[in-house]
Design a protein around this motif. Structure first.
Motif, short mmCIF file in Angstrom:
data_model
loop_
_atom_site.label_atom_id
_atom_site.label_comp_id
_atom_site.label_asym_id
_atom_site.label_seq_id
_atom_site.Cartn_x
_atom_site.Cartn_y
_atom_site.Cartn_z
N LEU A 173 -10.09 -12.00 10.19
CA LEU A 173 -10.34 -12.65 8.90
C LEU A 173 -11.47 -13.67 9.03
O LEU A 173 -11.22 -14.86 9.23
CB LEU A 173 -9.04 -13.29 8.41
CG LEU A 173 -7.86 -12.29 8.31
CD1 LEU A 173 -6.53 -13.02 8.19
CD2 LEU A 173 -8.06 -11.34 7.14
N CYS A 174 -12.68 -13.19 8.90
CA CYS A 174 -13.84 -14.10 8.98
C CYS A 174 -14.09 -14.73 7.60
O CYS A 174 -13.47 -14.34 6.61
CB CYS A 174 -15.07 -13.33 9.45
SG CYS A 174 -15.53 -12.01 8.33
N TRP A 197 -8.27 -20.03 2.10
CA TRP A 197 -7.21 -19.03 2.17
C TRP A 197 -6.16 -19.25 1.10
O TRP A 197 -5.42 -18.34 0.73
CB TRP A 197 -6.52 -19.07 3.54
CG TRP A 197 -7.37 -18.67 4.70
CD1 TRP A 197 -8.67 -18.97 4.91
CD2 TRP A 197 -6.95 -17.87 5.81
NE1 TRP A 197 -9.09 -18.44 6.09
CE2 TRP A 197 -8.05 -17.75 6.67
CE3 TRP A 197 -5.74 -17.28 6.16
CZ2 TRP A 197 -8.00 -17.04 7.86
CZ3 TRP A 197 -5.67 -16.57 7.34
CH2 TRP A 197 -6.79 -16.45 8.18
N GLU A 198 -6.05 -20.51 0.63
CA GLU A 198 -4.93 -20.84 -0.24
C GLU A 198 -4.99 -20.19 -1.60
O GLU A 198 -4.01 -20.19 -2.34
CB GLU A 198 -4.79 -22.37 -0.35
CG GLU A 198 -4.10 -22.90 0.91
CD GLU A 198 -4.29 -24.38 1.14
OE1 GLU A 198 -4.86 -25.05 0.26
OE2 GLU A 198 -3.89 -24.84 2.22
N VAL A 199 -6.15 -19.60 -1.94
CA VAL A 199 -6.26 -18.89 -3.21
C VAL A 199 -5.14 -17.86 -3.36
O VAL A 199 -4.61 -17.65 -4.45
CB VAL A 199 -7.66 -18.25 -3.37
CG1 VAL A 199 -7.94 -17.21 -2.33
CG2 VAL A 199 -7.82 -17.62 -4.74
N VAL A 200 -4.74 -17.28 -2.24
CA VAL A 200 -3.68 -16.24 -2.29
C VAL A 200 -2.41 -16.81 -2.93
O VAL A 200 -1.71 -16.12 -3.68
CB VAL A 200 -3.36 -15.73 -0.87
CG1 VAL A 200 -2.37 -14.58 -0.91
CG2 VAL A 200 -4.62 -15.33 -0.14
N THR A 201 -2.14 -18.08 -2.65
CA THR A 201 -0.88 -18.67 -3.14
C THR A 201 -1.01 -19.15 -4.59
O THR A 201 -0.04 -19.63 -5.16
CB THR A 201 -0.45 -19.86 -2.26
OG1 THR A 201 -1.45 -20.88 -2.38
CG2 THR A 201 -0.32 -19.46 -0.81
N MET A 260 -12.70 -13.50 3.82
CA MET A 260 -11.80 -14.33 3.02
C MET A 260 -12.43 -14.69 1.68
O MET A 260 -11.73 -14.79 0.67
CB MET A 260 -11.39 -15.59 3.80
CG MET A 260 -10.48 -15.32 4.97
SD MET A 260 -9.06 -14.24 4.64
CE MET A 260 -8.08 -15.24 3.51
N ALA A 261 -13.76 -14.87 1.66
CA ALA A 261 -14.43 -15.16 0.38
C ALA A 261 -14.33 -13.94 -0.54
O ALA A 261 -14.04 -14.07 -1.73
CB ALA A 261 -15.89 -15.52 0.64
N GLU A 262 -14.52 -12.76 0.02
CA GLU A 262 -14.43 -11.54 -0.78
C GLU A 262 -12.99 -11.35 -1.29
O GLU A 262 -12.77 -10.98 -2.45
CB GLU A 262 -14.88 -10.33 0.04
CG GLU A 262 -16.36 -10.34 0.36
CD GLU A 262 -16.84 -9.10 1.11
OE1 GLU A 262 -16.05 -8.14 1.26
OE2 GLU A 262 -18.00 -9.09 1.54
N LEU A 263 -12.04 -11.61 -0.41
CA LEU A 263 -10.64 -11.45 -0.80
C LEU A 263 -10.30 -12.41 -1.95
O LEU A 263 -9.66 -12.02 -2.94
CB LEU A 263 -9.72 -11.72 0.41
CG LEU A 263 -8.22 -11.70 0.14
CD1 LEU A 263 -7.78 -10.35 -0.41
CD2 LEU A 263 -7.44 -12.02 1.41
N GLY A 264 -10.74 -13.65 -1.84
CA GLY A 264 -10.48 -14.64 -2.89
C GLY A 264 -11.07 -14.21 -4.22
O GLY A 264 -10.42 -14.28 -5.27
#
Ligand code: CO8
Length: 257
Positions: free
Chosen positions: A28-29, A87-91, A33-37
């Protein structure tokens, strides 16, 4: 935004985000993580989507944060840039987010899965917090969410020794909701997505909020919170429809109002 490290597609009412950095076992680079968010926020705002599945490959959900990217960072850099905050965007996603985990879910990969609403595990899944082997500790919630999920004894052993848990142990310990055959993992997750899409959106969002409140409050406060949400749902057309449909022995047609 054109994605390079994830694949994002929709299957009817369900979005599927696949971590796609196979050469590094989905490490998870920052870019990933930016793309995932970005993808998560986009689907959360998309009225056609009811839930989001987060998955990886058959070999790895994610083998952790990118160790090669982190190794030369120094304290002021990690402190001031606080790259973990991304990473916290997931929550913060209000729709259900299901982690469909096959293969390795290690370190930040395990933490990412635990940020989702629940984890469906393939038979070959392996969970662990091996950061101790790198001279650090979990940094994206592992010591907290794993402990709440599996209790102190097992969490402490895993965090202190870096031992991996297989899917059967993870299910026994309460980390995953259930285990499915590896080859049908996505199919099973999509079935959950179909079910979620047949339900009332306000009730789904409130159910998620209420369960999450269990981790943030006392029992009395959590129960009061649940009761207010429950009572509030009697202001929705979906409550009238759901209960009338039951009484009339027909399937409910929710309008999400
Ligand atoms: N970071 C970077 N690259 C990785 C990672 C990783 N976490 N995991 C695997 N890779 C790379 C390998 O370096 C290798 O690359 P290359 O082919 O260029 O050498 C490739 O992926 C394949 O890996 P392996 O050859 O090691 O594959 P194996 O099947 O032999 O082993 C393992 C699989 C057991 C999963 C092994 O790769 C491994 O132990 N990986 C590291 C696991 C780990 O320690 N994870 C924790 C990382 S630290 C962390 O997550 C901290 C989170 C804190 C929050 C962070 C917020 C940003």
């Amino acid at each position: 935004m054109a994605y390079e490290m994830i694949l994002a597609e929709t299957h009817g009412p369900t979005a599927v985000i696949r971590l796609n950095r196979p050469k590094a076992l989905n490490a998870l680079c920052d870019q990933l993580m930016a793309e995932l968010g970005e993808a998560l926020r986009g689907y959360d705002a998309d009225d056609a989507i009811f839930s989001i599945i987060l998955t990886g490959s058959e070999k790895a959900f994610a083998a952790g944060a990118d160790i090669k990217e982190m190794k030369d960072r120094v304290f002021p850099d990690v402190y001031l840039n606080d790259f973990i905050a991304k990473w916290e965007v997931v929550t913060t996603i209000r729709k259900p987010v299901i982690a469909a985990v096959a293969g390795f879910a290690l370190g930040g990969g395990c933490e990412l899965a635990m940020m989702c609403d629940f984890i469906l595990a393939a038979e070959n899944a392996k969970f662990g917090q091996p950061e101790i082997n790198l001279g650090v500790i979990p940094g994206a919630g592992g010591t907290q969410r794993l402990t709440r999920a599996v209790g102190k004894a097992k969490a402490m052993e895993l965090v202190l020794t870096g031992r991996f848990m297989d899917a059967a142990e993870a299910e026994r310990a309460g980390l995953v909701s259930r285990i499915v055959p590896t080859e049908t993992l996505l199919e099973e997750a999509l079935k959950v997505g179909e079910k979620l899409a047949s339900l009332s959106r306000p009730a789904t969002a409130m159910a998620k909020e209420a369960v999450n409140r269990a981790f943030e409050s006392t029992l009395a406060e959590g129960i009061r919170f649940e009761r207010r949400l429950f009572q509030g749902l009697f202001a929705t057309a979906d409550q009238k429809e759901g209960m009338s449909a039951f009484a009339e022995k027909r399937p409910a047609q929710f309008t999400h109002g």
